[in-house]
Design an enzyme around this catalytic site. Structure first.
Site, PDB file in Angstrom:
ATOM      1  N   ASN A 171       0.909  -1.251  -0.023  1.00  0.00           N
ATOM      2  CA  ASN A 171       0.044   0.095   0.185  1.00  0.00           C
ATOM      3  C   ASN A 171       0.784   1.362   0.019  1.00  0.00           C
ATOM      4  O   ASN A 171       1.802   1.235   0.928  1.00  0.00           O
ATOM      5  CB  ASN A 171      -0.985  -0.081   1.233  1.00  0.00           C
ATOM      6  CG  ASN A 171      -1.727   1.122   1.205  1.00  0.00           C
ATOM      7  OD1 ASN A 171      -2.712   1.403   0.566  1.00  0.00           O
ATOM      8  ND2 ASN A 171      -1.645   2.133   2.280  1.00  0.00           N
ATOM      9  N   GLU A 172       0.731   2.195  -0.945  1.00  0.00           N
ATOM     10  CA  GLU A 172       1.118   3.378  -0.917  1.00  0.00           C
ATOM     11  C   GLU A 172       2.722   3.515  -0.785  1.00  0.00           C
ATOM     12  O   GLU A 172       3.038   4.140   0.150  1.00  0.00           O
ATOM     13  CB  GLU A 172       0.413   4.354   0.055  1.00  0.00           C
ATOM     14  CG  GLU A 172      -0.757   4.483  -0.427  1.00  0.00           C
ATOM     15  CD  GLU A 172      -1.965   5.100   0.450  1.00  0.00           C
ATOM     16  OE1 GLU A 172      -3.045   5.546  -0.011  1.00  0.00           O
ATOM     17  OE2 GLU A 172      -1.356   5.668   1.618  1.00  0.00           O
ATOM     18  N   PRO A 173       3.688   2.728  -1.350  1.00  0.00           N
ATOM     19  CA  PRO A 173       4.935   2.751  -1.045  1.00  0.00           C
ATOM     20  C   PRO A 173       5.786   3.862  -0.937  1.00  0.00           C
ATOM     21  O   PRO A 173       6.640   4.003  -0.146  1.00  0.00           O
ATOM     22  CB  PRO A 173       5.670   1.772  -2.243  1.00  0.00           C
ATOM     23  CG  PRO A 173       4.489   1.916  -3.546  1.00  0.00           C
ATOM     24  CD  PRO A 173       3.152   2.052  -2.614  1.00  0.00           C
ATOM     25  N   LEU A 229       5.062   6.440   0.704  1.00  0.00           N
ATOM     26  CA  LEU A 229       4.761   7.032   1.981  1.00  0.00           C
ATOM     27  C   LEU A 229       5.365   5.945   3.217  1.00  0.00           C
ATOM     28  O   LEU A 229       4.913   6.267   4.326  1.00  0.00           O
ATOM     29  CB  LEU A 229       3.256   7.335   2.286  1.00  0.00           C
ATOM     30  CG  LEU A 229       2.573   8.088   1.494  1.00  0.00           C
ATOM     31  CD1 LEU A 229       1.219   8.410   1.647  1.00  0.00           C
ATOM     32  CD2 LEU A 229       3.327   9.557   1.395  1.00  0.00           C
ATOM     33  N   HIS A 265      -4.710   5.361  -5.974  1.00  0.00           N
ATOM     34  CA  HIS A 265      -5.696   6.143  -4.889  1.00  0.00           C
ATOM     35  C   HIS A 265      -5.870   7.572  -5.321  1.00  0.00           C
ATOM     36  O   HIS A 265      -5.063   7.979  -5.912  1.00  0.00           O
ATOM     37  CB  HIS A 265      -5.245   5.985  -3.465  1.00  0.00           C
ATOM     38  CG  HIS A 265      -4.871   4.534  -2.968  1.00  0.00           C
ATOM     39  ND1 HIS A 265      -4.201   4.276  -1.910  1.00  0.00           N
ATOM     40  CD2 HIS A 265      -5.427   3.245  -3.390  1.00  0.00           C
ATOM     41  CE1 HIS A 265      -4.042   3.047  -1.634  1.00  0.00           C
ATOM     42  NE2 HIS A 265      -4.889   2.364  -2.567  1.00  0.00           N
TER      43      HIS A 265
END
Length: 746
Positions: free
Chosen positions: A416-418, A420, A514
């Site tokens: 998820n959202e690498p 970050l 996203h």
């Protein structure tokens, strides 16, 4: 072709929770649950002892140290005299033109003294609004951040201003080391026209000599002002006259994927949602053997079993229970599942609460995480071997439910959202992810999943927003790669295409992203604001998914100097770099969940996703992605998936439908492959005042039922009888309403 350029990390405040140090901008907050745990930094010992003198971080220049940056033409800055306050001068900023983001223009001052990571700081200043916003009051933000890319924040603190001077205290902990000139204090000015004054500014560094809880704070009053309920504007209804719309059922656009009607871990209820996702920031450090995960910066870096427990599951001591119970629920509701697989090097080793910085991995608080086990996959797993294997987790799910092709979990998400990881999970991944690293981890994890279940559908990328799509939020040597590939997403897809040749099979089936729109009215639309400007911006925002004629007000549109048209843009990248890759979106939110505009925006979004050929989409919302869907959002899903309470569904074959005014009305139409004589037509009246006399040409259809969602409340209801004569429906379209017409040939 879009120009390759640097895109700064946007404000990540999808919601802005109150934490110990004030208001912190976070990404995809997953948690609001357990009691507060201590923040990092020195803790209180003697609350009665006097505070020592702090070091003035900004030096002795005061407000003279602040200079304006950004879109400077939108602000007039001057120093004015002040009487009756503990300072003689104030900085007056007259904002003359609104901006695409709050940080488009700002005043900033660099640190004159060094600051060490973990130092406890206190910003003190006085502020007031002289000329109020059109909606009343004033606003700004205080920020303390790194003064260069990636502009990481130690604090982001929104402030509501009143006409009276207020003394404001902002306490926070430095997020990293700053030599003189490497950090900056900021007051943001990218708002609608207002005039504000700021004086008596200081930023004191108490290092490790004072517990943060001992410092003065104005949080309670700032929170009270910020949370003061807004009165939704009630506008008089006016006659908008006749509005002619047309449907051409013979002109097929394409099939509508059933998976665009997805949610995250909220309850399906009677919405008819078709797929649920269990993931997010928590999933990046999920230990399936223990059902433990780490909240990261979202909540005190806490190890616990909160995601499993908050879902109400009673088997959280059994390996994989968080997903086993989740998938069982979905199968009972006829829904597919999205399973997030961690790709970082470590996962939680326990459920014992906050993890201190000195307990960062490698430590006893985390276990080593591997995509593939070199040996037999054993169930139940060995929980004392010091490691967690993701292919063994997939084996558990396949053993329990079967492969995807046999009705088991269909979708697997590569973390998820690498971009970050280093900000959300610094205890596990303290450094920004690089282009090569993301590809290497994606390859290893996808291959391990597919070795166990070759029929699985793998979601890759899982980008948090526009900045990550462009350059992994300015990660690593992005300029070197973007000079060749234009953007990170191009590089990623090109590498995935090459890896397919190496492995003899596709590793990534869906490019996932996203979307939390940066579009603004008076507020960013993802907030709950219901003023006229924000409502209008929210209702227009879905056009940025596809409309080449629409340019929203946002920093993204400002930087590319034109319409975003996100879905066609990403499809063009896919066609160029890795044809055949599907487009997926596992998180999004358009705000306004307690207002009709949020429901109408959601209806518009679902219509666009279906018509534009997105394969999978999951609504996230503004909270932790669990519990009940907000009522207006639930009704939006119901309009498409259960409009009559008896399983009535919008069609699955998109056909052409036109409107003369895209700003005022959206229209979507679809035929039903299971009932060829049925046509669904959804008309969304986005105007906040005009009531239109709709004239909708539907061709050879002879009868219609109407279902309406409007501002009277979050209840989808049967509308007045619809009359069809000569292939035309004549129907009143109230302001701020969505009407579904179910047309038949008999």
């Amino acid at each position: 072709m879009r120009p390759a350029m640097h895109f700064p990390v946007p404000t990540l405040a999808r919601l802005i929770p109150w934490l110990l140090a004030g208001w912190i901008g976070t990404a995809c907050v997953r948690k609001d649950g357990p009691p507060s745990a201590p923040a990092d930094g020195p803790q209180a010992t003697d609350s009665e002892a006097p505070l020592p003198a702090g070091i003035e971080v900004l030096g002795s220049r005061g407000i003279a140290a602040f200079e304006v940056h950004g879109e400077v033409a939108k602000v007039s800055l001057e120093t004015v005299s002040v009487e009756g306050q503990p300072f003689d001068e104030a900085l007056q900023a007259a904002i003359t033109e609104e901006s695409g983001s709050e940080w488009s223009v700002q005043v900033q001052a660099k640190n004159a003294e060094p600051v060490a990571k973990g130092d406890v700081l206190l910003a003190t200043f006085f502020a007031r609004v002289v000329k109020e916003l059109e909606s009343g009051g004033g606003e700004t933000q205080f920020v303390f951040e790194k003064a260069s890319e990636p502009y990481t924040k130690s604090i982001t603190y929104p402030i509501r201003l009143t006409p009276e001077w207020r003394k404001i205290h902002v306490r926070f902990v430095a997020g990293e080391d700053y030599a003189p000139g490497q950090a900056q204090a900021i007051f943001r000015l990218g708002y609608e026209p207002e005039t504000l004054q700021i004086g008596g500014v200081s930023v004191e560094n108490f290092k490790d000599q004072v517990a943060i809880a001992r410092l003065p704070t104005s949080e309670a009053e700032d929170k009270r002002l910020a949370e003061a309920p807004e009165q939704a504007e009630v506008l008089p209804v006016i006659d908008g006259g006749e509005l002619r719309l047309a449907v051409n059922a013979a002109k097929v656009i394409g099939g509508i994927s059933p998976y665009v009607y997805g949610i995250n871990s909220q309850k399906i209820g009677d919405t008819g949602a078709t797929v649920r996702r269990n993931g997010g920031n928590r999933g990046s450090v999920y230990n399936w053997e223990l059902n433990a995960s780490n909240a990261g910066k979202d909540y005190h870096h806490q190890n616990d079993k909160w995601p499993c427990q908050v879902m109400g599951y009673k088997t959280c001591d059994e390996p994989g229970a968080q997903f086993v119970e989740f998938i069982k629920e979905n199968q009972a509701a006829g829904a597919e599942s999205v399973v997030e697989i961690p790709m970082q090097d470590y996962v939680s080793a326990d459920d014992k609460g906050p993890v201190r910085e000195n307990e960062s991995a490698p430590s006893s608080r985390f276990l080593k995480n591997y995509p593939k086990k070199n040996g037999e996959l054993v169930l139940p797993p060995k929980t004392n071997d010091g490691a967690v294997y993701q292919d063994e987790f997939v084996k558990l799910l396949v053993t329990r439910f079967g492969k995807a092709s046999d009705g088991g979990p269909k979708f697997y998400s590569l973390d998820n959202e690498p971009a970050l990881w280093n900000t959300t999970h610094p205890r596990v991944h303290p450094n920004p992810v690089t282009y090569e690293e993301l590809v290497q981890r994606s390859e290893a994890t996808a291959a391990a999943i597919l070795d166990v279940d070759p029929s699985a559908f793998i979601l890759g990328g899982v980008y948090f927003a526009w900045s990550e799509i462009q350059n992994l939020a300015s990660a690593g040597e992005y300029q070197k790669y973007n000079a060749v590939y234009e953007r990170q997403v191009d590089y990623f897809l090109d590498m995935m295409k090459k890896l397919e040749k190496r492995h003899g099979k596709r590793l990534v089936h869906g490019l996932d992203f996203h979307w939390y729109p940066e579009a603004r009215g008076r507020k960013r639309i993802t907030e709950e604001a219901s003023d006229k400007k924000t409502v209008d911006a929210r209702l227009q925002a879905p056009r940025s998914f596809w409309d080449p004629t629409y340019q929203e007000k946002s920093w993204i549109a400002d930087q590319i100097a034109g319409p975003i048209r996100l879905l066609p843009f990403l499809k063009e990248v896919i066609a160029k770099r890795y044809p055949g890759t599907q487009l997926t979106m596992t998180e999004y939110n358009f705000g306004g969940t307690s207002h009709i505009s949020g429901g109408l925006a959601q209806i518009d979004v679902l219509g666009v996703l279906g018509r534009e050929g997105v394969y999978l989409a999951n609504y996230w919302g503004s909270g932790a992605g669990v519990g009940d869907l907000p009522p207006y959002i639930a009704q939006a899903f119901k309009l498409y998936r259960n409009y009559d309470g008896k399983g009535g569904k919008f069609g699955d074959i998109a056909v052409a439908a036109t409107t003369p005014d895209l700003a005022a009305v959206s229209i979507f139409a679809a035929k039903n492959s299971k009932n060829p004589g049925e046509l669904g037509v959804i008309v969304v009246n986005k105007d906040q005042q005009k009531r239109f006399a709709g004239v909708i040409a539907v061709g050879g259809y002879k009868s219609a039922r109407a279902f309406v969602l409007d501002s009277s409340g979050p209840v989808l209801k049967s509308g007045p009888p619809a009359t069809v004569a000569g292939g035309v429906i004549k129907y009143t379209l109230p302001p701020l309403s969505a009407t579904l017409f179910v047309c038949t040939t008999t």
